[in-house]
Design a protein around this motif. Structure first.
Motif, PDB file in Angstrom:
ATOM      1  N   ASP A 195      -6.323   7.585  -0.319  1.00  0.00           N
ATOM      2  CA  ASP A 195      -6.238   6.166  -0.810  1.00  0.00           C
ATOM      3  C   ASP A 195      -7.216   5.927  -2.248  1.00  0.00           C
ATOM      4  O   ASP A 195      -8.194   6.286  -2.378  1.00  0.00           O
ATOM      5  CB  ASP A 195      -6.963   5.203   0.290  1.00  0.00           C
ATOM      6  N   HIS A 228       1.142   4.553  -2.756  1.00  0.00           N
ATOM      7  CA  HIS A 228       1.181   6.000  -2.261  1.00  0.00           C
ATOM      8  C   HIS A 228       2.520   6.657  -2.896  1.00  0.00           C
ATOM      9  O   HIS A 228       2.564   7.807  -3.372  1.00  0.00           O
ATOM     10  CB  HIS A 228       1.232   6.247  -0.834  1.00  0.00           C
ATOM     11  N   HIS A 251       0.645  -1.295   0.082  1.00  0.00           N
ATOM     12  CA  HIS A 251      -0.139  -0.177  -0.095  1.00  0.00           C
ATOM     13  C   HIS A 251       0.950   1.277   0.096  1.00  0.00           C
ATOM     14  O   HIS A 251       0.722   2.151  -0.651  1.00  0.00           O
ATOM     15  CB  HIS A 251      -0.986  -0.139   1.383  1.00  0.00           C
ATOM     16  N   SER A 254      -0.069   9.550   6.142  1.00  0.00           N
ATOM     17  CA  SER A 254      -1.573   9.199   6.009  1.00  0.00           C
ATOM     18  C   SER A 254      -2.163   8.961   7.257  1.00  0.00           C
ATOM     19  O   SER A 254      -1.271   9.163   8.288  1.00  0.00           O
ATOM     20  CB  SER A 254      -1.565   7.971   4.984  1.00  0.00           C
TER      21      SER A 254
END
Ligand code: KG4
Ligand code: ZN
Length: 342
Positions: free
Chosen positions: A311, A123, A119, A144
């Protein structure tokens, strides 16, 4: 190369079809043909934070409709794709499991190759989807709700972590402070809006680890959160101008700590570009202070548009396309990895 990406690591079910040009080159470029996001904010709002069990259940209900919509908007079917990508970690284990299972099933049914994506890597690479995408290499500050880290990316696919938060993530600190100030969840954007009319020098909140040289690139926000709590206990819940002042002072402390270390790292690594990514990159003061401090050091600061910072499925599709182009293939044994470190 055309890839469908699926993201279910936290409280957004997102899917996108991305067309990637020259995925094997040093400078691949991506374009989202569709980008569908179903946010669970309404599911979690009354609890003041993400409830993992509810998140998993909602992903289960939404994953297939969101994928269908992403294919429809991109005007393609599974057979028009070259591959699939799914977030494997880090994130909430139950939420990740839903995505991984759906990804594996689609791959099995369609015969399309599948890549398991980190993940944070998503980003970090999201900047390649922007119109004015910066050429790699670059240094990235990922901020985040779940992560606050500095990474060096000298080559695509090669990441070196320089520092992390030792406690709360920056977005988490925004959300927790917003909650204790009586603001709705998620509170980052509310603090940003209120801070606009406040005085950032009204309260001198602590800057975490800034004076400790051992943690040159690490971050800490729990002391700052406690300082705001202590202030509220002493002065009562702020309202009106005072609320704006507390928000501005808290926000200044977070942005000061983040930009100070990011610029310090960019200077030491001699990388010409600093990319800001993750949901907190939407913060107006953080963007302004980063541009200001980078300009003073001759570093080029890049902040992708907010939709690419929060996201989304497009960043997962792009990161997956680069993995597939390198020959990576996930098999039926692919599992969620909630603590996966990049
Ligand atoms: O990247 P993201 O969408 O999800 C995670 O991977 O966590 O980031 C969400 C975080 C939340 O904590 C939210 O409060 C914060 O980003 N955020 C902001 C702003 N907009 C979103 N924080 C500060 N200022 C903003 N304008
Ligand atoms: Zn994220």
């Amino acid at each position: 190369m055309r890839v469908l990406g699926l993201e279910t690591s936290c409280d957004e079910t997102a899917a996108a079809v991305v067309e990637v040009q020259e995925p094997q080159s040093e400078r691949p470029r991506g374009r989202a043909l569709s980008d569908v996001i179903h946010t669970q904010a309404a599911v979690h709002e009354r609890f003041g934070g993400v409830v993992p069990e509810l998140a998993s259940r909602d992903h289960l209900q939404r994953a297939l409709p969101v994928i269908d919509e992403a294919l429809r908007q991109a005007r393609c079917e599974l057979r028009d794709l070259d591959g699939l990508a799914v977030t494997r970690g880090p994130g909430l284990v139950g939420a990740l499991l839903v995505g991984v299972q759906v990804g594996k099933s689609l791959s099995l049914a369609s015969g399309l190759p599948l890549a398991g994506v980190n993940h944070i890597e998503g980003h970090l690479l999201a900047a390649l989807l922007a119109d004015d995408a910066p050429p790699p290499p670059w240094l990235a500050l990922v901020v985040s709700g779940g992560h606050t880290s500095l990474y060096e990316m000298r080559e695509l696919g090669q990441y070196r972590a320089l520092g992390h938060t030792l406690d709360d993530a920056a977005g988490e600190a925004f959300d927790k402070v917003a909650k204790l100030l009586g603001l709705p969840y998620p509170g980052g954007a509310h603090i940003d809006r209120l801070a606009a009319s406040g005085d950032p020098r009204a309260v001198d909140f602590p800057r975490g680890l800034s004076r400790r040289s051992r943690a040159a690139y690490d971050f800490s926000f729990s002391g700052l959160k406690t300082a705001v709590l202590t202030w509220v206990r002493e002065h009562g819940l702020p309202r009106g101008e005072q609320l704006a002042d507390v928000c501005a002072s808290f926000q200044e402390a977070v942005c000061d700590a983040l930009t100070l270390r990011a610029v310090r790292a960019a200077r030491a690594s001699r990388l010409p570009t600093l990319v800001l990514c993750g949901g907190v990159a939407a913060n107006s003061r953080l963007r302004a202070l980063l541009f200001e401090r980078c300009a003073a050091e001759g570093i080029s600061a890049v902040v992708p548009p907010p939709r690419l910072c929060t996201d989304n499925g497009a960043m997962i599709a792009l990161a997956g396309a680069l993995r597939l182009a390198r020959g990576e293939r996930a098999d039926a044994a692919l599992s969620a990895d909630p603590g996966w470190r990049l």
